[in-house]
Design a protein around this motif. Structure first.
Motif, PDB file in Angstrom:
ATOM      1  N   LEU A 199       0.820  -1.210   0.000  1.00 44.85           N
ATOM      2  CA  LEU A 199       0.000   0.000   0.000  1.00 44.85           C
ATOM      3  C   LEU A 199       0.861   1.269   0.000  1.00 44.85           C
ATOM      4  N   THR A 200       2.001   1.227   0.693  1.00 45.63           N
ATOM      5  CA  THR A 200       2.906   2.380   0.654  1.00 45.63           C
ATOM      6  C   THR A 200       3.458   2.585  -0.750  1.00 45.63           C
ATOM      7  N   LEU A 243       5.147   1.281   9.983  1.00 50.99           N
ATOM      8  CA  LEU A 243       4.920   2.250   8.906  1.00 50.99           C
ATOM      9  C   LEU A 243       5.950   3.370   8.939  1.00 50.99           C
ATOM     10  N   VAL A 244       6.347   3.771  10.141  1.00 50.39           N
ATOM     11  CA  VAL A 244       7.324   4.863  10.257  1.00 50.39           C
ATOM     12  C   VAL A 244       8.740   4.365  10.014  1.00 50.39           C
ATOM     13  N   GLU A 245       9.126   3.294  10.694  1.00 47.33           N
ATOM     14  CA  GLU A 245      10.523   2.868  10.674  1.00 47.33           C
ATOM     15  C   GLU A 245      10.884   2.040   9.436  1.00 47.33           C
ATOM     16  N   ASP A 246       9.970   1.193   8.995  1.00 45.31           N
ATOM     17  CA  ASP A 246      10.285   0.317   7.854  1.00 45.31           C
ATOM     18  C   ASP A 246       9.874   0.907   6.510  1.00 45.31           C
ATOM     19  N   HIS A 247       8.833   1.749   6.512  1.00 48.39           N
ATOM     20  CA  HIS A 247       8.310   2.249   5.246  1.00 48.39           C
ATOM     21  C   HIS A 247       8.359   3.773   5.128  1.00 48.39           C
ATOM     22  N   ASP A 248       8.880   4.453   6.150  1.00 45.12           N
ATOM     23  CA  ASP A 248       9.108   5.907   6.118  1.00 45.12           C
ATOM     24  C   ASP A 248       7.856   6.670   5.676  1.00 45.12           C
ATOM     25  N   LEU A 249       6.699   6.274   6.209  1.00 43.87           N
ATOM     26  CA  LEU A 249       5.440   6.840   5.732  1.00 43.87           C
ATOM     27  C   LEU A 249       5.268   8.308   6.096  1.00 43.87           C
ATOM     28  N   ILE A 250       5.846   8.750   7.209  1.00 43.64           N
ATOM     29  CA  ILE A 250       5.742  10.173   7.567  1.00 43.64           C
ATOM     30  C   ILE A 250       6.368  11.030   6.473  1.00 43.64           C
ATOM     31  N   THR A 251       7.562  10.636   6.045  1.00 42.36           N
ATOM     32  CA  THR A 251       8.241  11.380   4.981  1.00 42.36           C
ATOM     33  C   THR A 251       7.446  11.319   3.673  1.00 42.36           C
ATOM     34  N   VAL A 252       6.947  10.136   3.335  1.00 42.79           N
ATOM     35  CA  VAL A 252       6.175   9.961   2.093  1.00 42.79           C
ATOM     36  C   VAL A 252       4.957  10.870   2.085  1.00 42.79           C
ATOM     37  N   CYS A 253       4.201  10.877   3.176  1.00 44.73           N
ATOM     38  CA  CYS A 253       2.977  11.682   3.244  1.00 44.73           C
ATOM     39  C   CYS A 253       3.267  13.176   3.178  1.00 44.73           C
ATOM     40  N   LEU A 254       4.294  13.626   3.909  1.00 48.81           N
ATOM     41  CA  LEU A 254       4.603  15.053   3.918  1.00 48.81           C
ATOM     42  C   LEU A 254       5.120  15.522   2.561  1.00 48.81           C
ATOM     43  N   GLU A 255       5.840  14.667   1.853  1.00 50.70           N
ATOM     44  CA  GLU A 255       6.310  15.027   0.508  1.00 50.70           C
ATOM     45  C   GLU A 255       5.140  15.145  -0.462  1.00 50.70           C
ATOM     46  N   ILE A 256       4.220  14.176  -0.413  1.00 49.57           N
ATOM     47  CA  ILE A 256       3.055  14.216  -1.302  1.00 49.57           C
ATOM     48  C   ILE A 256       2.148  15.393  -0.939  1.00 49.57           C
ATOM     49  N   LEU A 257       2.058  15.693   0.351  1.00 51.56           N
ATOM     50  CA  LEU A 257       1.185  16.760   0.832  1.00 51.56           C
ATOM     51  C   LEU A 257       1.512  18.112   0.202  1.00 51.56           C
ATOM     52  N   LYS A 258       2.770  18.353  -0.082  1.00 43.84           N
ATOM     53  CA  LYS A 258       3.178  19.639  -0.660  1.00 43.84           C
ATOM     54  C   LYS A 258       2.493  19.912  -2.001  1.00 43.84           C
ATOM     55  N   ASP A 259       2.117  18.835  -2.708  1.00 43.07           N
ATOM     56  CA  ASP A 259       1.463  19.000  -4.012  1.00 43.07           C
ATOM     57  C   ASP A 259      -0.047  19.108  -3.896  1.00 43.07           C
ATOM     58  N   TYR A 260      -0.590  18.937  -2.681  1.00 47.58           N
ATOM     59  CA  TYR A 260      -2.047  18.906  -2.553  1.00 47.58           C
ATOM     60  C   TYR A 260      -2.585  19.918  -1.547  1.00 47.58           C
ATOM     61  N   LEU A 261      -1.819  20.950  -1.248  1.00 46.61           N
ATOM     62  CA  LEU A 261      -2.292  21.945  -0.300  1.00 46.61           C
ATOM     63  C   LEU A 261      -3.521  22.684  -0.807  1.00 46.61           C
ATOM     64  N   ASN A 262      -3.711  22.705  -2.133  1.00 43.71           N
ATOM     65  CA  ASN A 262      -4.886  23.372  -2.701  1.00 43.71           C
ATOM     66  C   ASN A 262      -6.118  22.465  -2.709  1.00 43.71           C
ATOM     67  N   GLU A 263      -5.949  21.183  -2.406  1.00 40.64           N
ATOM     68  CA  GLU A 263      -7.075  20.252  -2.353  1.00 40.64           C
ATOM     69  C   GLU A 263      -7.308  19.853  -0.904  1.00 40.64           C
ATOM     70  N   SER A 264      -8.293  20.471  -0.301  1.00 39.93           N
ATOM     71  CA  SER A 264      -8.489  20.298   1.144  1.00 39.93           C
ATOM     72  C   SER A 264      -8.776  18.848   1.533  1.00 39.93           C
ATOM     73  N   ASP A 265      -9.560  18.123   0.719  1.00 41.22           N
ATOM     74  CA  ASP A 265      -9.906  16.733   1.068  1.00 41.22           C
ATOM     75  C   ASP A 265      -8.675  15.838   1.101  1.00 41.22           C
ATOM     76  N   THR A 266      -7.841  15.966   0.064  1.00 44.98           N
ATOM     77  CA  THR A 266      -6.643  15.123  -0.009  1.00 44.98           C
ATOM     78  C   THR A 266      -5.634  15.508   1.063  1.00 44.98           C
ATOM     79  N   ALA A 267      -5.425  16.809   1.241  1.00 43.35           N
ATOM     80  CA  ALA A 267      -4.491  17.279   2.258  1.00 43.35           C
ATOM     81  C   ALA A 267      -4.938  16.849   3.652  1.00 43.35           C
ATOM     82  N   SER A 268      -6.254  16.865   3.895  1.00 43.43           N
ATOM     83  CA  SER A 268      -6.771  16.451   5.213  1.00 43.43           C
ATOM     84  C   SER A 268      -6.469  14.986   5.485  1.00 43.43           C
ATOM     85  N   GLU A 269      -6.632  14.141   4.465  1.00 47.45           N
ATOM     86  CA  GLU A 269      -6.341  12.717   4.638  1.00 47.45           C
ATOM     87  C   GLU A 269      -4.869  12.488   4.953  1.00 47.45           C
ATOM     88  N   LEU A 270      -4.005  13.181   4.254  1.00 38.58           N
ATOM     89  CA  LEU A 270      -2.566  13.015   4.482  1.00 38.58           C
ATOM     90  C   LEU A 270      -2.164  13.518   5.876  1.00 38.58           C
TER      91      LEU A 270
END
Length: 468
Positions: A199-200, A243-270
């Motif tokens: 899923l990651t 999810l944090v230690e093996d799959h670095d999900l915090i970093t993944v989500c914050l990187e993707i979030l930068k592209d979706y700040l204009n979409e409130s629904d997607t940014a809220s999920e991240l």
């Protein structure tokens, strides 16, 4: 003990009313309901019934559709009505739990799984099959089998890079989510099978599609839940760690979030996903190191009108400032002013007010300098105003009392500002409205405010001898 009837019994009663008493189908259904109700028997069954042409048999749309799908499994011709039958299954399963149970009793899960295997290279049919499977699994996760888990992960790995067909990836993630909600065994089995990694990878590969990003975020977040009342223990914390230690999900989500700040629904999920992962002090610090505080401030400054987005940003901040070092950094960034501004702008939204009050409460916790600064900034007025507007919201009233305690317990000079704006009467009113369920936290707040409060001594430790 509550008595219930089976679908077969209800169908038989309806059919008897039609055949023996010459009732219309609608009259027969109402009469059957009335009969069972008079016997104090619950009728949590499918009631949108039809009759066969000879009027000798009850027909269920979902059962008929599943029979048609099974008959067409071998053909799969371009002219088949598979999509129509799948749409029927999906629509019927969305109606109620009873419809989903009936479908599964007639091999609905096995039928859809077999079809999925046959059409896994046909994006249109696979999407429709997945839609039906998601509907069947909703609040019905017990039906998942090891074979289903294996097929799900195989499809995720096969389709994660096909960005031209995002609907399949989206519904695979949704299927995973439905299998995990309120089912700890499914979560653990899916983690053991490799779901977190798959899923990651799906989230990263499909990051250009907002629908997939939202669905994959929810799916990953579902593994961090502890919502299965049938299980004494949960591995929610362990899954968050993986999810944090093996799959670095915090970093993944914050990187993707930068592209979706204009979409409130997607940014809220991240933001919500990152918030669920901040379960240790080091993870909170990792989120800050990856720019979480900057993102939170950007959200609060650039999108003040998006209440849902602001709420998730403040919940994330509340979780992160459990780390005292992060708490200091958050105060230095000016986050309290932004939270107070958001509370003022959206004071009629209870969920946002709860998030804002929680964040202010955590910022003040154990740090007298922060408590003093927050009251000077206007936090007291914001908290009391929210409590005045939402007097019937018990959780908000509790959070308000805890915030008041955190701001006055170690800073006595903060008592007067709260008392001047009516905190004492407001807390007493909350006790009257919500009663015993919030009496303890409310009286503790009154005590810390220096107000007159009568505390009941439950036990004095006298009256019984100690026998050796």
């Amino acid at each position: 003990m509550v008595r219930v009837i089976s679908q077969e019994t209800f169908d038989a009663a309806v059919l008897e009313n039609v055949v023996e008493f010459d009732m219309t189908l609608e009259e027969a259904i109402r009469e059957a309901e009335s009969e069972f109700s008079a016997m104090d028997v619950r009728t949590d069954v499918v009631k949108n019934l039809t009759l066969s042409e000879d009027k000798k048999r009850i027909v269920h749309a979902v059962v008929k559709a599943l029979e048609e799908i099974r008959s067409e499994l071998e053909l799969l011709s371009s002219g088949s009505k598979l999509q129509e039958h799948l749409a029927t299954v999906r629509a019927q399963c969305k109606l109620s739990v009873a419809h989903r149970i009936l479908a599964n009793q007639h091999n609905g899960y096995d039928t859809l799984l077999s079809l999925m295997k046959k059409v896994q290279d046909d994006p249109e049919l696979l999407e429709q099959t997945l839609r039906a499977m998601v509907a069947l699994t909703e609040t019905n996760p017990d039906i998942l089998t090891p074979e289903g888990t294996e097929l799900m992960l195989q499809l995720i790995n096969d389709w994660k890079s096909r960005t031209n067909e995002p609907a399949v990836a989206e519904y695979l993630a949704r299927w995973s989510t439905e299998c995990c909600l309120k089912h700890e065994d499914n979560r653990q089995n899916m983690v053991a099978a490799g779901s977190l990694e798959s899923l990651t990878a799906l989230l990263q590969a499909q990051k250009s599609c907002s629908k997939v990003v939202r669905a994959a975020s929810k799916a990953l977040r579902a593994f961090t839940l502890d919502d299965d009342i049938r299980q004494e223990f949960s591995k929610a914390h362990e899954h968050a760690r993986l999810l944090v230690e093996d799959h670095d999900l915090i970093t993944v989500c914050l990187e993707i979030l930068k592209d979706y700040l204009n979409e409130s629904d997607t940014a809220s999920e991240l933001l919500s996903t990152v918030s669920k992962l901040c379960v240790r002090a080091e993870y909170c610090q990792l989120a800050v190191d990856k720019g979480a505080l900057v993102v939170i401030n950007d959200v609060l400054v650039s999108f003040p009108d998006h209440a849902v987005l602001n709420k998730q940003a403040m919940f994330l901040l509340k979780n992160m400032v459990g780390n005292d070092k992060v708490k200091v950094e958050a105060m230095q960034t000016g986050a309290p002013l932004l939270i107070i501004a958001a509370l003022d702008k959206h004071q009629t939204v209870p969920g946002l007010c709860e998030a804002g009050i929680s964040a202010l409460s955590m910022l003040a916790l154990r740090v007298p300098a922060h408590a003093k600064s927050l009251v000077q900034t206007g936090a007291a007025d914001a908290i009391i105003q929210a409590m005045k507007i939402h007097t019937k919201e018990k959780q908000l009233q509790k959070l308000g009392c805890m915030a008041i305690r955190n701001m006055v317990a170690r800073v006595p000079e903060n008592q007067q500002p709260f008392l001047e704006i009516g905190a004492e009467n407001l807390i007493k009113q909350a006790i009257e409205i919500h009663g015993q369920s919030m009496k303890d936290v409310a009286q503790a707040a009154l005590r810390d405010l220096g107000a007159d409060v009568k505390l009941q001594e439950q036990w004095k430790g006298t009256g019984h001898e100690i026998h050796r």
